[in-house]
Every structure is written in C-alpha cells, then in structure tokens.
Design a protein around this motif. Structure first.
Motif, mmCIF file in Angstrom:
data_model
loop_
_atom_site.group_PDB
_atom_site.id
_atom_site.type_symbol
_atom_site.label_atom_id
_atom_site.label_comp_id
_atom_site.label_asym_id
_atom_site.label_seq_id
_atom_site.Cartn_x
_atom_site.Cartn_y
_atom_site.Cartn_z
ATOM 1 N N HIS A 67 0.839 -1.208 0.000
ATOM 2 C CA HIS A 67 0.000 0.000 0.000
ATOM 3 C C HIS A 67 0.874 1.257 0.000
ATOM 4 N N HIS A 171 -8.408 7.933 3.327
ATOM 5 C CA HIS A 171 -7.849 8.233 2.006
ATOM 6 C C HIS A 171 -8.896 8.983 1.186
ATOM 7 N N HIS A 198 -3.682 9.634 9.528
ATOM 8 C CA HIS A 198 -3.074 8.833 8.459
ATOM 9 C C HIS A 198 -2.272 9.685 7.484
ATOM 10 N N HIS A 202 1.564 8.916 6.438
ATOM 11 C CA HIS A 202 2.110 8.821 5.076
ATOM 12 C C HIS A 202 3.212 9.861 4.863
HETATM 13 ZN ZN LIG Z 1 -2.702 4.728 3.655
#
Ligand SMILES: [Zn+2]
Ligand SMILES: [Zn+2]
Length: 246
Positions: A67, A171, A198, A202
């Motif tokens: 991912h 996302h 998140h 990232h």
């Molecule tokens: Zn992610």
C-alpha cells in the motif's frame, strides 16, 4: 440490563486491545521499524493479535508495505480512489484477502525480513486457532451467548468499522498537514490508537508518534513512551523531532 452493559464494556476493551496491538506492534514496529520492542513485550502484543484478530504478521506487513509502495496508484491493494470509496470502506477485508490470493509472492517480496520463529510456526501462524481460543475464553468467563455477542461486536467494529476507516475514510475525507493522498480524521484517531492521523503517517512513515500538531492526540504514544521508560522499547525520531510543530 447489567448483562448488556457488561457485553458492551467487554467488547470495547477487546476492540481496543486489538487496536493497540495492531498500531504499536503490527504497524509501527513490524511494518515500519519506527520502534523496536523487547521480545517479551512483542510476544504479549503478538499473543493479543493472535486471539483477537487471527492476523498473520508477515501477511499484514506485506499488504501494508505494498500500500505504501503504490499509494492510490495502480497496484495499491485497497485504494478508494481506484476501487471506489464504499468498496474499500465496507469491503476492506476482502481487498486484503484478494491481495494475498492474487499475489502469492507478496510476502516474499515485501516482508522477507520477517522470519517466522518457533512461536509463529506453532501458534501465531494459525489464525483460526487463536480466534477459537479467544472466543472460548470469552465464553468461559462471560457465558456462551454473552461471550459470542462480545466476539461478534468486536469482529464487526474491528473489521468493518475501524480498520476499514483507515483505508477508506482516511484516504477520502479529512484534513492534511503533508502533501500526500491520505487524510487525518481526529475522531477516527481517538478510536484507532492514533491511526486516523493517516496523512501524518504517510508523511513520516518511520515516526513512532502519529500526531504532529498540538491539537492532535495519538493514544498509542503515551503507551510507547511508557514502554520506552520501562526499557521495553526503543524508538526512532518523531515527526516533531524532524519538523517543527506548527
Ligand atoms: Zn494509507
Ligand atoms: Zn504504514
């Protein structure tokens, strides 16, 4: 009434045990090496994961590293931008299983550094056995139907609400501190041991702490600091060590 309350409180505890084992051990330690755990502490997290999720560490790590390698591009195992939001938000677990089924070399390619030890071979690689043990323990303590009810609520929340919100909602909607396609959602972070931050993750994958701004809270960070103070963990630099806090 009292029984219903006991079921809900026990389910919340089981969900949070699984959530903290996922974020601290599976994600931050095994996948990204943001911290290293003393083998005894790692064993406790591995045991919790085994009886609450049945997840095999090397498989989860491989899917998650893939991912990161193909985030929201062709090859991402669970991108809402490619698969559609609801497909990931509701069917995250099926995308996970499909990624393992369609790419038999995924573990060799993305998780070759994680070698199975004796505990993996005898216990932790046998997910259904762990789940059976966990459910049996719940039923032994609470009684058959309350035990099954706790297991059912936990499975629903962990699989279809919390884990899927990281890959779906985080996302799709939320705010960003860093320039990547993931997002931060504070409410999701409170419920997922910090994983809802998140976009920060990232941005700095090797940070052991997922919060960045003062207004953000990563519930797993105090636990990691406690483990570090007890000599049970060592961690890398945090996002705030690398970037000044806004
Ligand atoms: Zn992610
Ligand atoms: Zn990650």
């Amino acid at each position: 009434m009292l029984e219903a309350l006991t079921i809900l409180i026990t389910a919340a505890i089981v969900v949070q045990l699984a959530v903290f084992a996922t974020t601290i051990y599976l994600h931050r330690t095994a996948t990204h090496g943001a911290l290293t755990l003393h083998p005894a502490a790692a064993w406790v997290f591995r045991f919790i994961l085994w009886i609450t999720t049945g997840i095999t560490t090397r498989e989860w790590v491989a899917v998650h590293r893939k991912h990161h390698a193909f985030t929201d591009e062709e090859g991402d195992p669970h991108s809402p931008k490619l698969e559609g939001f609801w497909s990931v938000q509701l069917g995250n677990v099926f995308h996970y299983l499909k990624a393992l089924r369609n790419d038999p070399g995924i573990v060799t390619q993305y998780a070759r550094d994680l070698k199975p030890d004796l505990f993996d071979r005898w216990l932790f690689d046998h997910g259904p056995l762990g789940l059976l043990l966990g459910i049996t323990a719940l039923c032994a303590v609470l009684g058959l139907w309350p035990g099954l009810a706790v297991a059912g609520i936990h499975a629903f929340l962990y699989v279809f609400v919390l884990s899927s919100s990281i890959n779906g909602l985080c996302h799709s909607i939320g705010y960003k501190n860093f320039d990547n396609s993931a997002t931060n959602i504070r409410l999701v972070a409170y419920l997922t041991g910090g994983e809802g931050l998140h976009n920060n993750h990232h941005g700095y994958q090797r940070s052991p702490k997922l919060s960045f701004k003062r207004s953000e809270f990563d519930p797993a960070w105090p636990i990691i600091k406690l483990l570090t103070a007890l000599g049970l963990a060592q961690h890398r630099k945090t996002i705030n060590d690398v970037r000044s806090t806004p």
